[in-house]
Design a protein around this motif. Structure first.
Motif, PDB file in Angstrom:
ATOM      1  N   ALA A 151      -1.812   6.277  -0.982  1.00 57.61           N
ATOM      2  CA  ALA A 151      -2.732   5.164  -1.235  1.00 57.61           C
ATOM      3  C   ALA A 151      -2.222   3.880  -0.590  1.00 57.61           C
ATOM      4  O   ALA A 151      -2.993   3.138   0.038  1.00 57.61           O
ATOM      5  N   ALA A 152      -0.935   3.604  -0.731  1.00 55.94           N
ATOM      6  CA  ALA A 152      -0.368   2.391  -0.126  1.00 55.94           C
ATOM      7  C   ALA A 152      -0.476   2.446   1.394  1.00 55.94           C
ATOM      8  O   ALA A 152      -0.857   1.455   2.028  1.00 55.94           O
ATOM      9  N   LEU A 153      -0.156   3.590   1.972  1.00 55.06           N
ATOM     10  CA  LEU A 153      -0.232   3.727   3.428  1.00 55.06           C
ATOM     11  C   LEU A 153      -1.656   3.563   3.940  1.00 55.06           C
ATOM     12  O   LEU A 153      -1.877   2.986   5.012  1.00 55.06           O
ATOM     13  N   VAL A 154      -2.633   4.046   3.181  1.00 51.51           N
ATOM     14  CA  VAL A 154      -4.041   3.879   3.561  1.00 51.51           C
ATOM     15  C   VAL A 154      -4.398   2.389   3.571  1.00 51.51           C
ATOM     16  O   VAL A 154      -5.053   1.908   4.504  1.00 51.51           O
ATOM     17  N   HIS A 155      -3.943   1.665   2.557  1.00 48.74           N
ATOM     18  CA  HIS A 155      -4.216   0.223   2.531  1.00 48.74           C
ATOM     19  C   HIS A 155      -3.587  -0.488   3.730  1.00 48.74           C
ATOM     20  O   HIS A 155      -4.211  -1.348   4.346  1.00 48.74           O
ATOM     21  N   PHE A 156      -2.358  -0.123   4.053  1.00 43.41           N
ATOM     22  CA  PHE A 156      -1.709  -0.722   5.226  1.00 43.41           C
ATOM     23  C   PHE A 156      -2.468  -0.375   6.507  1.00 43.41           C
ATOM     24  O   PHE A 156      -2.674  -1.234   7.367  1.00 43.41           O
ATOM     25  N   ALA A 157      -2.906   0.895   6.629  1.00 50.60           N
ATOM     26  CA  ALA A 157      -3.630   1.328   7.828  1.00 50.60           C
ATOM     27  C   ALA A 157      -4.960   0.599   7.980  1.00 50.60           C
ATOM     28  O   ALA A 157      -5.411   0.348   9.092  1.00 50.60           O
ATOM     29  N   LYS A 158      -5.580   0.242   6.866  1.00 47.78           N
ATOM     30  CA  LYS A 158      -6.849  -0.498   6.898  1.00 47.78           C
ATOM     31  C   LYS A 158      -6.638  -1.969   7.216  1.00 47.78           C
ATOM     32  O   LYS A 158      -7.601  -2.710   7.391  1.00 47.78           O
ATOM     33  N   GLY A 159      -5.382  -2.405   7.229  1.00 42.71           N
ATOM     34  CA  GLY A 159      -5.103  -3.807   7.485  1.00 42.71           C
ATOM     35  C   GLY A 159      -5.122  -4.667   6.229  1.00 42.71           C
ATOM     36  O   GLY A 159      -5.179  -5.898   6.317  1.00 42.71           O
ATOM     37  N   ASP A 160      -5.074  -4.034   5.060  1.00 37.47           N
ATOM     38  CA  ASP A 160      -5.112  -4.781   3.800  1.00 37.47           C
ATOM     39  C   ASP A 160      -3.801  -5.502   3.503  1.00 37.47           C
ATOM     40  O   ASP A 160      -3.761  -6.367   2.634  1.00 37.47           O
ATOM     41  N   GLY A 161      -2.749  -5.108   4.189  1.00 35.50           N
ATOM     42  CA  GLY A 161      -1.453  -5.739   3.994  1.00 35.50           C
ATOM     43  C   GLY A 161      -0.850  -5.432   2.631  1.00 35.50           C
ATOM     44  O   GLY A 161      -1.336  -4.585   1.887  1.00 35.50           O
ATOM     45  N   LEU A 162       0.197  -6.166   2.307  1.00 31.74           N
ATOM     46  CA  LEU A 162       0.917  -5.953   1.062  1.00 31.74           C
ATOM     47  C   LEU A 162       0.033  -6.241  -0.150  1.00 31.74           C
ATOM     48  O   LEU A 162       0.124  -5.554  -1.176  1.00 31.74           O
ATOM     49  N   GLY A 163      -0.841  -7.221  -0.029  1.00 36.79           N
ATOM     50  CA  GLY A 163      -1.744  -7.540  -1.132  1.00 36.79           C
ATOM     51  C   GLY A 163      -2.633  -6.369  -1.505  1.00 36.79           C
ATOM     52  O   GLY A 163      -2.842  -6.095  -2.683  1.00 36.79           O
ATOM     53  N   GLY A 164      -3.145  -5.682  -0.513  1.00 38.42           N
ATOM     54  CA  GLY A 164      -4.012  -4.533  -0.767  1.00 38.42           C
ATOM     55  C   GLY A 164      -3.254  -3.319  -1.262  1.00 38.42           C
ATOM     56  O   GLY A 164      -3.769  -2.527  -2.049  1.00 38.42           O
ATOM     57  N   ALA A 165      -2.030  -3.164  -0.800  1.00 42.69           N
ATOM     58  CA  ALA A 165      -1.231  -1.992  -1.156  1.00 42.69           C
ATOM     59  C   ALA A 165      -0.395  -2.206  -2.409  1.00 42.69           C
ATOM     60  O   ALA A 165       0.187  -1.257  -2.931  1.00 42.69           O
ATOM     61  N   SER A 166      -0.339  -3.422  -2.895  1.00 45.44           N
ATOM     62  CA  SER A 166       0.601  -3.747  -3.975  1.00 45.44           C
ATOM     63  C   SER A 166       0.383  -2.936  -5.246  1.00 45.44           C
ATOM     64  O   SER A 166       1.346  -2.523  -5.889  1.00 45.44           O
ATOM     65  N   HIS A 167      -0.854  -2.675  -5.613  1.00 45.81           N
ATOM     66  CA  HIS A 167      -1.115  -1.927  -6.848  1.00 45.81           C
ATOM     67  C   HIS A 167      -0.516  -0.522  -6.765  1.00 45.81           C
ATOM     68  O   HIS A 167       0.149  -0.065  -7.702  1.00 45.81           O
ATOM     69  N   ALA A 168      -0.747   0.153  -5.654  1.00 46.54           N
ATOM     70  CA  ALA A 168      -0.201   1.504  -5.475  1.00 46.54           C
ATOM     71  C   ALA A 168       1.326   1.469  -5.424  1.00 46.54           C
ATOM     72  O   ALA A 168       1.991   2.343  -5.993  1.00 46.54           O
ATOM     73  N   ILE A 169       1.880   0.463  -4.766  1.00 40.93           N
ATOM     74  CA  ILE A 169       3.336   0.339  -4.678  1.00 40.93           C
ATOM     75  C   ILE A 169       3.928   0.097  -6.063  1.00 40.93           C
ATOM     76  O   ILE A 169       4.921   0.731  -6.457  1.00 40.93           O
ATOM     77  N   GLU A 170       3.317  -0.800  -6.823  1.00 40.70           N
ATOM     78  CA  GLU A 170       3.810  -1.109  -8.172  1.00 40.70           C
ATOM     79  C   GLU A 170       3.788   0.129  -9.062  1.00 40.70           C
ATOM     80  O   GLU A 170       4.760   0.418  -9.766  1.00 40.70           O
ATOM     81  N   LEU A 171       2.696   0.872  -9.023  1.00 42.44           N
ATOM     82  CA  LEU A 171       2.611   2.083  -9.838  1.00 42.44           C
ATOM     83  C   LEU A 171       3.628   3.124  -9.378  1.00 42.44           C
ATOM     84  O   LEU A 171       4.240   3.797 -10.208  1.00 42.44           O
ATOM     85  N   GLY A 172       3.811   3.250  -8.069  1.00 39.90           N
ATOM     86  CA  GLY A 172       4.821   4.172  -7.550  1.00 39.90           C
ATOM     87  C   GLY A 172       6.204   3.826  -8.061  1.00 39.90           C
ATOM     88  O   GLY A 172       6.986   4.710  -8.438  1.00 39.90           O
ATOM     89  N   ILE A 173       6.535   2.545  -8.104  1.00 40.66           N
ATOM     90  CA  ILE A 173       7.842   2.100  -8.612  1.00 40.66           C
ATOM     91  C   ILE A 173       7.974   2.423 -10.098  1.00 40.66           C
ATOM     92  O   ILE A 173       9.017   2.916 -10.549  1.00 40.66           O
ATOM     93  N   VAL A 174       6.927   2.163 -10.873  1.00 38.22           N
ATOM     94  CA  VAL A 174       6.958   2.484 -12.309  1.00 38.22           C
ATOM     95  C   VAL A 174       7.163   3.983 -12.503  1.00 38.22           C
ATOM     96  O   VAL A 174       7.995   4.416 -13.308  1.00 38.22           O
ATOM     97  N   PHE A 175       6.414   4.792 -11.764  1.00 39.24           N
ATOM     98  CA  PHE A 175       6.541   6.245 -11.896  1.00 39.24           C
ATOM     99  C   PHE A 175       7.931   6.720 -11.491  1.00 39.24           C
ATOM    100  O   PHE A 175       8.500   7.605 -12.126  1.00 39.24           O
TER     101      PHE A 175
END
Length: 135
Positions: free
Chosen positions: A95-119
């Motif tokens: 999910a994070a990589l898809v956001h980066f590929a779409k050009g959403d940057g860290l802001g777009g990918a942050s939710h997936a990254i945060e959940l990945g860290i929690v998990f």
């Protein structure tokens, strides 16, 4: 504060609340994808192209939807806790990589990254004593 100092003895209650909250949200987020059927799974599975996997998008989409839905349930009950977390982490990475590929940057990918860290952190902590795995 004395009140806050004593909360440590409720560690397992905190883990249960975390598991229930995250699990419910993943079921709510994943079930519509699972119910979307083959057309939805194909679209979702197309996300795997971000890591060079261009085959069987329907399978990958189903796996992502099932991971979010059933992974959420497994989090809640604390069953197959660590294997479920590994699948959820993989889903969050994609999910994070898809956001980066779409050009959403860290802001777009942050939710997936945060959940990945929690998990990832929960893998080390475990499900706590209020879980099927502990019974």
């Amino acid at each position: 504060m004395a009140i806050l100092d004593n909360l440590g003895k409720y560690r397992n209650t905190g883990l249960l609340l975390l598991r229930i909250g995250l699990g419910v949200m993943f079921i709510i987020h994943g079930f519509p994808k699972l119910a979307g059927g083959p057309n939805g799974w194909t679209d979702l599975g197309g996300s795997m192209k971000v890591i060079g996997i261009n085959f069987l998008p329907i399978f990958w989409g189903f796996m992502a939807a099932a991971t979010e839905t059933f992974g959420g349930f497994l989090l809640i009950v604390g069953l197959f806790f660590r294997p479920a977390l590994i699948l959820l982490i993989f889903t969050m990475i994609i999910a994070a990589l898809v956001h980066f590929a779409k050009g959403d940057g860290l802001g777009g990918a942050s939710h997936a990254i945060e959940l990945g860290i929690v998990f990832f952190g929960l893998i080390f902590i475990g499900p706590g004593k209020y879980s099927v795995d502990k019974k």
